[in-house]
Scaffold this motif. Structure first.
Motif, PDB file in Angstrom:
ATOM      1  N   GLY A  68      -5.227 -10.080 -26.589  1.00  0.00           N
ATOM      2  CA  GLY A  68      -6.248 -10.574 -25.757  1.00  0.00           C
ATOM      3  C   GLY A  68      -5.866 -10.200 -24.329  1.00  0.00           C
ATOM      4  O   GLY A  68      -6.481 -10.824 -23.300  1.00  0.00           O
ATOM      5  N   ILE A  69      -5.087  -8.993 -24.098  1.00  0.00           N
ATOM      6  CA  ILE A  69      -4.355  -8.621 -22.910  1.00  0.00           C
ATOM      7  C   ILE A  69      -3.580  -9.620 -22.435  1.00  0.00           C
ATOM      8  O   ILE A  69      -3.661 -10.241 -21.162  1.00  0.00           O
ATOM      9  CB  ILE A  69      -5.602  -8.377 -21.705  1.00  0.00           C
ATOM     10  N   ALA A  70      -2.560 -10.021 -23.225  1.00  0.00           N
ATOM     11  CA  ALA A  70      -1.411 -10.869 -22.762  1.00  0.00           C
ATOM     12  C   ALA A  70      -1.854 -12.381 -22.590  1.00  0.00           C
ATOM     13  O   ALA A  70      -1.270 -13.110 -21.897  1.00  0.00           O
ATOM     14  CB  ALA A  70      -0.791 -10.336 -21.578  1.00  0.00           C
ATOM     15  N   ALA A 156      -1.857  -0.188  -8.507  1.00  0.00           N
ATOM     16  CA  ALA A 156      -2.201  -1.853  -8.728  1.00  0.00           C
ATOM     17  C   ALA A 156      -3.375  -2.050  -9.465  1.00  0.00           C
ATOM     18  O   ALA A 156      -4.307  -1.512  -9.314  1.00  0.00           O
ATOM     19  CB  ALA A 156      -2.044  -2.446  -7.228  1.00  0.00           C
ATOM     20  N   TYR A 157      -3.507  -3.332 -10.149  1.00  0.00           N
ATOM     21  CA  TYR A 157      -4.461  -3.809 -10.758  1.00  0.00           C
ATOM     22  C   TYR A 157      -4.489  -5.251 -10.243  1.00  0.00           C
ATOM     23  O   TYR A 157      -3.692  -6.168 -10.664  1.00  0.00           O
ATOM     24  CB  TYR A 157      -4.780  -3.783 -12.204  1.00  0.00           C
ATOM     25  N   HIS A 158      -5.519  -5.910  -9.523  1.00  0.00           N
ATOM     26  CA  HIS A 158      -5.893  -7.235  -9.220  1.00  0.00           C
ATOM     27  C   HIS A 158      -7.141  -7.752  -9.660  1.00  0.00           C
ATOM     28  O   HIS A 158      -7.313  -9.019  -9.345  1.00  0.00           O
ATOM     29  CB  HIS A 158      -5.401  -7.323  -7.826  1.00  0.00           C
ATOM     30  N   GLY A 159      -7.928  -7.016 -10.071  1.00  0.00           N
ATOM     31  CA  GLY A 159      -9.254  -7.634 -10.323  1.00  0.00           C
ATOM     32  C   GLY A 159     -10.346  -6.890 -10.272  1.00  0.00           C
ATOM     33  O   GLY A 159     -10.346  -5.786  -9.988  1.00  0.00           O
ATOM     34  N   ARG A 160     -11.701  -7.358 -10.574  1.00  0.00           N
ATOM     35  CA  ARG A 160     -12.851  -6.767 -10.682  1.00  0.00           C
ATOM     36  C   ARG A 160     -13.684  -7.322  -9.496  1.00  0.00           C
ATOM     37  O   ARG A 160     -15.080  -6.976  -9.666  1.00  0.00           O
ATOM     38  CB  ARG A 160     -13.520  -6.705 -11.926  1.00  0.00           C
ATOM     39  N   THR A 161     -13.201  -8.497  -8.786  1.00  0.00           N
ATOM     40  CA  THR A 161     -14.493  -8.884  -7.905  1.00  0.00           C
ATOM     41  C   THR A 161     -14.254  -7.815  -6.432  1.00  0.00           C
ATOM     42  O   THR A 161     -13.504  -7.081  -6.660  1.00  0.00           O
ATOM     43  CB  THR A 161     -14.067 -10.509  -7.723  1.00  0.00           C
ATOM     44  N   ILE A 226       1.826  -7.720  -5.045  1.00  0.00           N
ATOM     45  CA  ILE A 226       2.327  -6.679  -5.897  1.00  0.00           C
ATOM     46  C   ILE A 226       2.670  -7.399  -7.120  1.00  0.00           C
ATOM     47  O   ILE A 226       2.937  -8.574  -7.403  1.00  0.00           O
ATOM     48  CB  ILE A 226       3.792  -6.170  -5.430  1.00  0.00           C
ATOM     49  N   GLU A 227       2.375  -6.494  -8.489  1.00  0.00           N
ATOM     50  CA  GLU A 227       2.522  -7.035  -9.678  1.00  0.00           C
ATOM     51  C   GLU A 227       4.172  -6.584  -9.781  1.00  0.00           C
ATOM     52  O   GLU A 227       4.560  -5.722  -9.620  1.00  0.00           O
ATOM     53  CB  GLU A 227       1.941  -6.421 -10.571  1.00  0.00           C
ATOM     54  N   PRO A 228       4.928  -7.373 -10.447  1.00  0.00           N
ATOM     55  CA  PRO A 228       6.381  -7.169 -10.561  1.00  0.00           C
ATOM     56  C   PRO A 228       6.825  -6.341 -11.563  1.00  0.00           C
ATOM     57  O   PRO A 228       7.457  -5.252 -11.391  1.00  0.00           O
ATOM     58  CB  PRO A 228       7.111  -8.710 -10.744  1.00  0.00           C
ATOM     59  N   GLY A 231       0.550  -3.801 -14.442  1.00  0.00           N
ATOM     60  CA  GLY A 231       0.052  -3.803 -15.881  1.00  0.00           C
ATOM     61  C   GLY A 231      -0.901  -2.824 -16.103  1.00  0.00           C
ATOM     62  O   GLY A 231      -0.430  -1.728 -16.682  1.00  0.00           O
ATOM     63  N   GLU A 232      -2.128  -2.914 -15.744  1.00  0.00           N
ATOM     64  CA  GLU A 232      -3.097  -1.945 -16.191  1.00  0.00           C
ATOM     65  C   GLU A 232      -2.902  -0.408 -15.575  1.00  0.00           C
ATOM     66  O   GLU A 232      -3.079   0.539 -16.073  1.00  0.00           O
ATOM     67  CB  GLU A 232      -4.476  -2.376 -15.469  1.00  0.00           C
ATOM     68  N   GLY A 233      -1.996  -0.670 -14.407  1.00  0.00           N
ATOM     69  CA  GLY A 233      -1.384   0.618 -14.018  1.00  0.00           C
ATOM     70  C   GLY A 233      -0.645   1.513 -14.675  1.00  0.00           C
ATOM     71  O   GLY A 233      -0.320   2.626 -14.324  1.00  0.00           O
TER      72      GLY A 233
HETATM   73  N1  PLZ Z   1      -4.027  -9.238 -11.811  1.00  0.00           N
HETATM   74  C1  PLZ Z   1      -2.022  -8.441 -12.625  1.00  0.00           C
HETATM   75  O1  PLZ Z   1      -3.379  -7.901 -14.895  1.00  0.00           O
HETATM   76  C2  PLZ Z   1      -6.196  -8.789 -15.481  1.00  0.00           C
HETATM   77  C3  PLZ Z   1      -7.984  -6.789 -16.999  1.00  0.00           C
HETATM   78  C4  PLZ Z   1      -8.525  -6.103 -18.072  1.00  0.00           C
HETATM   79  P1  PLZ Z   1      -8.815 -11.606 -14.677  1.00  0.00           P
HETATM   80  N2  PLZ Z   1      -5.741  -7.738 -16.307  1.00  0.00           N
HETATM   81  C5  PLZ Z   1      -6.783  -7.337 -17.449  1.00  0.00           C
HETATM   82  C6  PLZ Z   1      -9.968  -5.576 -17.318  1.00  0.00           C
HETATM   83  O2  PLZ Z   1     -10.154  -4.187 -17.806  1.00  0.00           O
HETATM   84  O3  PLZ Z   1     -10.859  -6.255 -16.854  1.00  0.00           O
HETATM   85  C7  PLZ Z   1      -5.328  -9.040 -14.195  1.00  0.00           C
HETATM   86  C8  PLZ Z   1      -4.032  -8.528 -13.948  1.00  0.00           C
HETATM   87  C9  PLZ Z   1      -3.303  -8.911 -12.718  1.00  0.00           C
HETATM   88  C10 PLZ Z   1      -5.474  -9.784 -11.834  1.00  0.00           C
HETATM   89  C11 PLZ Z   1      -5.992  -9.544 -13.198  1.00  0.00           C
HETATM   90  C12 PLZ Z   1      -7.521 -10.186 -13.142  1.00  0.00           C
HETATM   91  O4  PLZ Z   1      -7.410 -11.035 -14.061  1.00  0.00           O
HETATM   92  O5  PLZ Z   1      -8.609 -12.918 -15.281  1.00  0.00           O
HETATM   93  O6  PLZ Z   1      -9.430 -10.467 -15.610  1.00  0.00           O
HETATM   94  O7  PLZ Z   1      -9.739 -11.780 -13.463  1.00  0.00           O
END
Ligand code: PLZ
Length: 446
Positions: A68-70, A156-161, A226-228, A231-233
């Motif tokens: 479920g994505i880690a 970087a990936y930090h979210g969708r808000t 920063i993500e150590p 992930g998504e990247g």
């Molecule tokens: N920071 C490092 O990996 C979520 C998102 C998948 P939320 N990664 C999976 C998708 O496509 O939505 C993630 C992350 C890192 C922040 C987040 C955000 O975490 O719980 O999805 O808000």
């Protein structure tokens, strides 16, 4: 390390072609009721999940290399987590910590203080999602420093808000046409050894720091996030020395160093937190996913002086630190300790990396094999260079799925297969999944 017992058989079972008839029916209902903007990796619908297996509504059993994505590091139905959820739900499901507080929240905060790197005094706040934790880490950093700018990195990936979209690098699908985005977010180059010519960590950090100093000015920077391991990247592991150099510069310049460990945290990389690998002690850590055995919970933990700088009432939210989610977190943390899932994560890494490295010798389309612990990736390219091959990557993932092995892809260029198995997966099941994956790679690159 205790033995793990499973509630459902740890076997891959294919009763129908995927998706089976019952999943197809659900797909039709979904299309009429669920917005098209929400995607799903698997075409099958889940009926049951435990250990390393997901059983679908047609009785097929997939090997789960995604968790479920880690998230479900302890499995999707660990007995301790189930018992804790039931027990708490029978007493109270919610009072709101901001209204009528409870002990579970405090216990989780105590655990986080003990588990996160550094022996300085710490404070925590609990939220619901990773994005919410990231948003709040930035709020705290800006308030505590009185500065506006935030530095994030390529890939970087930090979210969708809104703020976390601004921090996230990749446009499609995360940001495209969803703007305007939050201001005062600056993007810097990331150490990506496979794509930056193997630049060493110290010089990659120097490049980023020079840009920060010249383009933003150190005294305007509230935080570096920063993500150590990204992930998504693309499961990008920065060159050794990159993270420590950034953290040192941040400390010397009054900049809050935020490690986003939402994906890397809670034993995923073979340590409670990935930044511990290089002895980096962040000012604030963001956490979610593996923290609560599948229940929605996130947290920020950081230096007491930073978090206590915020005025009372400045941080919160209706559901943050929900009592059922806190109970699940305490049980999940207990299970991680009980089964020594850090050691299991390292073992998963050894098994998979050994096989992948051997395969990479024969398959020129494997550009790089990388990862740490149970956060593992294969980056696919056109043979002989570094040109990404997203089509091959998608074909391999699709072939695995057909055979009942659920993997995920990722990466800015969509050319990375990543493995994030539940840490409780048995070795035989893991090896069976790797057989399927390695065969798919061999067949599709032959
Ligand atoms: N920071 C490092 O990996 C979520 C998102 C998948 P939320 N990664 C999976 C998708 O496509 O939505 C993630 C992350 C890192 C922040 C987040 C955000 O975490 O719980 O999805 O808000």
């Amino acid at each position: 390390m205790t033995e793990i017992s499973y509630r459902i058989p740890q076997q891959r079972v294919l009763r129908t072609a995927l998706p089976g008839p019952r999943s197809q029916e659900l797909a039709v209902r979904r299309k009429a009721a669920v917005a098209a903007g929400v995607g799903s990796t698997a075409p099958v619908y889940t009926a049951d999940a435990d250990g390393g297996v997901i059983v679908d509504v047609d009785g097929n059993a997939l090997i789960d290399l995604a968790a479920g994505i880690a998230v479900t590091s302890v499995g999707a139905s660990h007995p301790k987590v189930i018992a804790a959820i039931k027990d708490q739900a029978e007493r109270f499901t919610h009072t709101c910590f901001m209204v009528a507080p409870y002990e579970g929240y405090i216990e989780v905060a105590e655990q986080l203080a003990a588990l996160t790197p550094g022996d300085h005094e710490k404070r925590s706040v609990l939220f619901n999602s990773g994005a919410e934790a990231v948003e709040n880490a930035i709020k705290v950093a800006r308030l505590a420093t009185g500065r506006p700018a935030v530095v994030a990195f390529d890939h970087a990936y930090h979210g969708r808000t809104n703020l976390t979209m601004a921090l996230t690098a990749k446009s499609m699908p995360y940001k495209q046409n969803f703007g305007p985005f939050a201001p005062e977010v600056y993007r810097m180059p990331m150490s990506y050894p496979f794509r930056d010519g193997g630049q060493d960590g110290a010089s990659a950090a120097r490049e980023a720091i020079t840009r920060i100093e010249k383009q933003i000015g150190a005294t305007s920077v509230a935080a570096i996030i920063i993500e150590p391991i990204q992930g998504e990247g693309g499961f990008i592991v920065p060159a050794p020395g990159f993270l420590p150099a950034l953290a040192d510069w941040a400390r010397a310049n009054g900049v809050v160093f935020i490690a986003d460990e939402v994906q890397t945290g809670f034993a995923r990389t073979g340590d409670w937190f990935a930044c511990a690998h290089e002895g980096v002690v962040p000012d604030i850590i963001t956490m979610a996913k593996g923290i609560a055995g599948g229940m929605p919970l996130s947290a920020i933990t950081g230096r007491a002086d930073l978090l206590d700088a915020v005025h009372p009432g400045g941080l919160g939210g209706t559901y943050g630190g929900n009592p059922v989610a806190c109970a699940a977190a305490l049980a999940a943390i207990d299970a991680i300790r009980e089964h020594d899932l850090n050691a299991r994560a390292r073992r998963i890494g050894e098994i998979a990396l050994t096989r992948f490295r051997a395969l990479a010798q024969q398959v020129p389309a494997i550009g790089e094999v990388r990862g740490r612990g149970a956060m593992l990736a294969l980056e696919f390219v056109r043979p002989g260079g570094t040109e990404p091959d997203a089509a091959l990557t998608a074909a391999i993932a699709a072939r695995c799925l057909e055979q009942g092995v659920l993997t995920l892809t990722c990466g800015t260029f969509g050319n990375v297969i990543r493995l994030l198995p539940p840490l409780v997966i048995g070795e035989d099941l893991l090896n069976e999944a790797l057989d399927v994956l390695c065969t798919a790679i061999g067949d599709l690159t032959a």
